[in-house]
Design a protein around this motif. Structure first.
Motif, PDB file in Angstrom:
ATOM      1  N   HIS A   1      18.101   6.538 -23.045  1.00 40.41           N
ATOM      2  CA  HIS A   1      19.684   6.401 -23.165  1.00 40.41           C
ATOM      3  C   HIS A   1      20.521   6.948 -21.871  1.00 40.41           C
ATOM      4  N   ASN A   2      19.894   8.088 -21.572  1.00 42.27           N
ATOM      5  CA  ASN A   2      20.588   8.927 -20.315  1.00 42.27           C
ATOM      6  C   ASN A   2      20.370   7.725 -19.128  1.00 42.27           C
ATOM      7  N   ALA A   3      19.205   7.393 -18.993  1.00 42.50           N
ATOM      8  CA  ALA A   3      18.795   6.714 -17.941  1.00 42.50           C
ATOM      9  C   ALA A   3      19.726   5.489 -17.799  1.00 42.50           C
ATOM     10  N   ILE A   4      19.823   4.887 -18.808  1.00 38.07           N
ATOM     11  CA  ILE A   4      20.918   3.659 -18.822  1.00 38.07           C
ATOM     12  C   ILE A   4      22.320   3.993 -18.517  1.00 38.07           C
ATOM     13  N   HIS A   5      22.643   4.904 -19.163  1.00 39.87           N
ATOM     14  CA  HIS A   5      24.179   5.367 -18.748  1.00 39.87           C
ATOM     15  C   HIS A   5      24.264   5.839 -17.210  1.00 39.87           C
ATOM     16  N   GLU A   6      23.294   6.466 -16.747  1.00 37.99           N
ATOM     17  CA  GLU A   6      23.420   6.799 -15.392  1.00 37.99           C
ATOM     18  C   GLU A   6      23.615   5.833 -14.415  1.00 37.99           C
ATOM     19  N   SER A   7      22.884   4.835 -14.736  1.00 37.62           N
ATOM     20  CA  SER A   7      22.630   3.507 -13.941  1.00 37.62           C
ATOM     21  C   SER A   7      24.097   2.886 -13.492  1.00 37.62           C
ATOM     22  N   GLY A   8      24.660   3.033 -14.893  1.00 37.08           N
ATOM     23  CA  GLY A   8      26.012   1.927 -14.600  1.00 37.08           C
ATOM     24  C   GLY A   8      25.619   0.566 -15.043  1.00 37.08           C
ATOM     25  N   ILE A   9      24.918   0.269 -15.448  1.00 39.30           N
ATOM     26  CA  ILE A   9      24.523  -1.377 -15.731  1.00 39.30           C
ATOM     27  C   ILE A   9      25.239  -1.548 -17.161  1.00 39.30           C
ATOM     28  N   ASP A  10      25.672  -2.680 -17.079  1.00 40.76           N
ATOM     29  CA  ASP A  10      26.345  -3.106 -18.297  1.00 40.76           C
ATOM     30  C   ASP A  10      25.236  -3.145 -19.687  1.00 40.76           C
ATOM     31  N   PRO A  11      25.554  -2.522 -20.616  1.00 38.04           N
ATOM     32  CA  PRO A  11      24.735  -2.355 -21.809  1.00 38.04           C
ATOM     33  C   PRO A  11      24.256  -3.770 -22.325  1.00 38.04           C
ATOM     34  N   LYS A  12      24.974  -4.812 -22.162  1.00 39.37           N
ATOM     35  CA  LYS A  12      24.735  -6.222 -22.715  1.00 39.37           C
ATOM     36  C   LYS A  12      23.610  -6.693 -21.924  1.00 39.37           C
TER      37      LYS A  12
ATOM     38  N   LEU B   1      14.548   1.465 -11.445  1.00 41.38           N
ATOM     39  CA  LEU B   1      14.782  -0.106 -11.721  1.00 41.38           C
ATOM     40  C   LEU B   1      16.191  -0.631 -12.109  1.00 41.38           C
ATOM     41  N   LEU B   2      16.796   0.342 -13.250  1.00 41.69           N
ATOM     42  CA  LEU B   2      18.263   0.115 -13.814  1.00 41.69           C
ATOM     43  C   LEU B   2      19.093  -0.022 -12.592  1.00 41.69           C
ATOM     44  N   LYS B   3      18.927   0.844 -11.542  1.00 43.60           N
ATOM     45  CA  LYS B   3      19.937   0.799 -10.637  1.00 43.60           C
ATOM     46  C   LYS B   3      19.677  -0.375  -9.850  1.00 43.60           C
ATOM     47  N   PHE B   4      18.592  -0.841  -9.527  1.00 43.34           N
ATOM     48  CA  PHE B   4      18.508  -2.041  -8.600  1.00 43.34           C
ATOM     49  C   PHE B   4      18.887  -3.388  -9.373  1.00 43.34           C
ATOM     50  N   ALA B   5      18.587  -3.443 -10.738  1.00 44.66           N
ATOM     51  CA  ALA B   5      19.217  -4.594 -11.831  1.00 44.66           C
ATOM     52  C   ALA B   5      20.733  -4.427 -11.518  1.00 44.66           C
ATOM     53  N   ASN B   6      21.221  -3.365 -11.744  1.00 43.12           N
ATOM     54  CA  ASN B   6      22.708  -3.235 -11.487  1.00 43.12           C
ATOM     55  C   ASN B   6      23.334  -3.799 -10.232  1.00 43.12           C
TER      56      ASN B   6
ATOM     57  N   THR C   1       0.704  -1.231  -0.089  1.00 48.86           N
ATOM     58  CA  THR C   1       0.034  -0.151  -0.091  1.00 48.86           C
ATOM     59  C   THR C   1       0.847   1.558  -0.074  1.00 48.86           C
ATOM     60  N   GLN C   2       2.007   1.275   0.050  1.00 50.97           N
ATOM     61  CA  GLN C   2       2.892   2.304   0.208  1.00 50.97           C
ATOM     62  C   GLN C   2       3.728   2.255  -1.210  1.00 50.97           C
ATOM     63  N   GLN C   3       3.583   1.710  -2.177  1.00 48.06           N
ATOM     64  CA  GLN C   3       4.312   1.720  -3.522  1.00 48.06           C
ATOM     65  C   GLN C   3       3.810   2.997  -4.283  1.00 48.06           C
ATOM     66  N   LYS C   4       4.987   3.396  -4.904  1.00 47.89           N
ATOM     67  CA  LYS C   4       4.705   4.587  -6.046  1.00 47.89           C
ATOM     68  C   LYS C   4       5.122   4.036  -7.177  1.00 47.89           C
ATOM     69  N   ILE C   5       4.897   4.770  -8.342  1.00 46.03           N
ATOM     70  CA  ILE C   5       5.313   4.336  -9.683  1.00 46.03           C
ATOM     71  C   ILE C   5       6.613   4.817  -9.749  1.00 46.03           C
ATOM     72  N   PRO C   6       7.598   3.846 -10.132  1.00 46.25           N
ATOM     73  CA  PRO C   6       8.866   3.933 -10.026  1.00 46.25           C
ATOM     74  C   PRO C   6       9.390   4.479 -11.348  1.00 46.25           C
ATOM     75  N   THR C   7      10.463   5.369 -11.254  1.00 47.24           N
ATOM     76  CA  THR C   7      11.114   5.564 -12.690  1.00 47.24           C
ATOM     77  C   THR C   7      12.204   4.532 -13.148  1.00 47.24           C
ATOM     78  N   PHE C   8      12.203   4.543 -14.523  1.00 48.99           N
ATOM     79  CA  PHE C   8      13.176   3.529 -15.297  1.00 48.99           C
ATOM     80  C   PHE C   8      14.588   3.537 -14.611  1.00 48.99           C
ATOM     81  N   LEU C   9      14.947   4.615 -14.341  1.00 49.67           N
ATOM     82  CA  LEU C   9      16.278   4.817 -13.562  1.00 49.67           C
ATOM     83  C   LEU C   9      16.487   3.873 -12.082  1.00 49.67           C
TER      84      LEU C   9
END
Length: 626
Positions: free
Chosen positions: A377-388, A345-350, A335-343
């Motif tokens: 593209h900016n969000a992907i680069h900012e997260s530091g995740i491997d592009p592969k 999620l990418l940081k959590f995946a990294n 009940t405390q969840q908000k809509i997350p940004t793509f960034l």
């Protein structure tokens, strides 16, 4: 003269009374008819059998469609604009109808075995016709609104085909006792030949059907591929609110291979996670922005989007029927969840080392970032995740750079994919065949199939050799350690032949037993019908004769009453009383009785002499001559 005979005692067969009572409302023994079945009875039984088969198939379809039941619920939600567990309601109705028709079928078969008329009460007939009409309407609606599920049914037959064949052989073998018994009752030789040919065709077809069954689960253990990797579809959306951070955290706890999500751009150019084009289904926008419920999601700024509650709807509606296994602490987190940004999620995946597979939904032309993918593209680069580890879903004409992993949304031949340097495809199970999956795997093309939510479905793609599957139920599929069943080809051959041989032997034995049972009794429906009609006529004649005899006895008794009153008047020279001297109206005066009564009166009255002993006044039939 009254005779006393012991009444005939009937032994009550309460089981037969219940059978005839439930099917035809014949609760009394005299209503349990042994007459031949009428054409109407055969027609009703045929409609009942057709309805039973229809409901059996429809129940199977609904149970298999449980893999995609949430799609059905959301479709009904969009149609009626209100939430309810529509799939559970539909399944319950089908189960009730199936149980009802099954009971009627069993009662009908019991009638056939006992040789009673197959009389079905008109109320049952009406309900049977209604059930059949509902099945036909349901099938038409299913085909129009959910046509892709027919491919799912076909795939399910691939899995259960071997066991379905064995079950059908066993069922037909058991039914042979009734079928052969009824076959001996046929009086026409051509009818016997027709039914014999139909029966043999069905049995032989069942015996040889494994030649046409190609089940992926019939495979040698050494050739069994590795278990497909599981991709969390919108996170762990089967047990948590979709496209929220808590959903991806739960998916990570179950060891998924990666996360699947949907990305949209806000009006101020911030990528965020949402599948639908509006916030109506998965947020409380009706409370926060009641005038903007149907507004496109991309027309909101990220500050407005962050005001929405993205988890309470899951707790209120329980769309996946899984909240029973969720603790109260976790429900509070929902009940405390908000809509997350793509960034986010990418940081959590990294951090967790997972793959992110996403589909980008471009906004409308009036949007300032209509064709601009720079924010993604900016969000992907900012997260530091491997592009592969970024699996970007694309069409065949799209061009991607940045060393991302392109994932095609459709199937193309492996040689075409290799020329375009595409080695991954993400495709719905209804858009690719098992042979095409095997072909891709043989050419090092990785196939991800969506959505796979049940154990048998996962087992199918496991045995085929699929690389990965997207699933809402990663919390259950992650615990599957082996396919639901596998069988060595040699063992399946032994099982198939053994069941067929035993079935053939049992059928022959049943034929011999029924032949011995019927030997010496010539059954003729025509003669039985004539005998029944003759017996009915005899019963009617007997009843008519009884009524005539009763009328004659009553008439004679009345005459005798009048005569006895006259006798009393002559003997005693008195006016007779109103009563009948104790003579009942149904009492017949015999000659001996008359003499005894006259002598009694003579002895009791002193001074009176009667001439009742004069033989001339008594006829030979014992009636006093006045």
């Amino acid at each position: 003269m009254v005779t006393h005979a012991k009444l005939q005692y009937y032994r009550h067969n309460y089981g037969l009374v219940c059978i005839t009572g439930l099917l035809g409302c014949r609760w009394h023994r005299y209503k349990q008819s042994l007459r031949d079945n009428r054409k109407r009875d055969f027609c009703v039984f045929g409609i009942m059998s057709l309805t039973f088969l229809f409901l059996t198939f429809f129940l199977y379809v609904i149970l298999i469609s449980r893999n995609d039941f949430d799609d059905f619920n959301w479709f009904m939600y969009n149609s009626f604009d209100s939430w309810a567990p529509y799939f559970v309601i539909l399944l319950s109705v089908i189960c009730v109808l199936f149980t009802y028709i099954t009971v009627l079928m069993l009662l009908s078969l019991c009638h056939i075995v006992h040789g009673h008329q197959l009389y079905v009460h008109p109320v049952h007939v009406v309900f049977i016709i209604i059930c059949l009409a509902c099945c036909v309407a349901g099938t038409i609606g299913y085909s129009e609104l959910w046509a892709t599920e027919w491919f799912l049914i076909w795939l399910s037959l691939k899995v259960i085909g071997p066991f379905l064949q064995i079950g059908c052989v066993i069922l037909m073998t058991l039914m042979s006792y009734i079928i052969i018994g009824q076959w001996f009752t046929l009086s026409k030789w051509y009818l016997q030949m027709l039914w014999l040919c139909a029966y043999l065709i069905v049995m032989v077809g069942l015996y040889i059907s494994p030649l046409f069954i190609d089940s992926p689960c019939v495979v040698a253990t050494t050739r069994l591929p590795h278990k497909p990797q599981i991709v969390g579809h919108r996170g762990a959306s089967g047990i948590a609110p979709e496209n929220t951070m808590i959903s991806y955290e739960v998916a990570e706890q179950y060891g998924v291979f990666g996360y699947e999500t949907d990305v949209r751009l806000s009006f101020d150019g911030v990528p965020f996670l949402l599948h639908d084009s509006t916030f109506a289904r998965t947020t409380n926008i009706a409370d926060v922005f009641p005038d903007l419920v149907d507004t496109e999601a991309s027309m909101f700024n990220i500050s407005q989007i962050k005001q929405l509650d993205a988890g309470s709807w899951f707790v209120k509606t329980n769309p996946m029927m899984t909240l029973g296994s969720v603790s109260s602490e976790r429900r509070n987190l929902y009940t405390q969840q908000k809509i997350p940004t793509f960034l986010e999620l990418l940081k959590f995946a990294n951090k967790t080392g997972k793959v992110v597979m996403f589909d980008l939904f471009l906004p409308s032309k009036s949007h300032p970032f209509h064709t601009d993918m720079g924010p993604v593209h900016n969000a992907i680069h900012e997260s530091g995740i491997d592009p592969k580890k970024i699996w970007w879903l694309m069409n065949v004409e799209d061009k991607l750079g940045e060393n991302y992993t392109p994932v095609l949304r459709e199937y193309l031949p492996p040689d075409v994919l290799r020329r375009k340097h595409i080695y991954n495809i993400n495709i719905e199970y209804s858009s690719i065949t098992l042979e095409q999956i095997r072909e891709c795997q043989a050419n090092n093309i990785s196939v991800n199939v969506f959505n796979v939510n049940t154990g048998w479905f996962l087992s199918l793609f496991w045995c085929v050799g699929t690389a990965s599957v997207s699933s809402d139920n990663c919390h259950t599929l992650s615990k599957v350690e082996q396919p639901v069943w596998t069988l060595l080809p040699r063992n399946y051959l032994i099982l198939w032949v053994t069941v067929d041989v035993l079935s053939a032997i049992v059928v022959v034995v049943i034929f011999i037993v029924q032949r011995i049972h019927k030997q010496g009794t010539k059954y003729s429906p025509e003669s039985q019908s004539l005998n029944w009609e003759a017996q009915s006529q005899q019963v009617q004649q007997h009843r008519s004769q009884q009524r005539v005899d009763s009328y004659r006895r009553n008439k004679r008794a009345m005459k005798e009453k009048l005569l006895m009153r006259d006798v009393a008047s002559e003997l005693f020279d008195v006016e007779p009383e109103v009563d009948d001297l104790g003579i009942e109206s149904n009492y017949t005066v015999q000659s001996a009785d008359g003499r005894v009564m006259a002598a009694t009166f003579h002895q009791e009255q002193n001074g009176y002499q009667t001439s009742y002993q004069d033989p001339s006044r008594v006829h030979s039939d014992g009636i006093v001559n006045l």
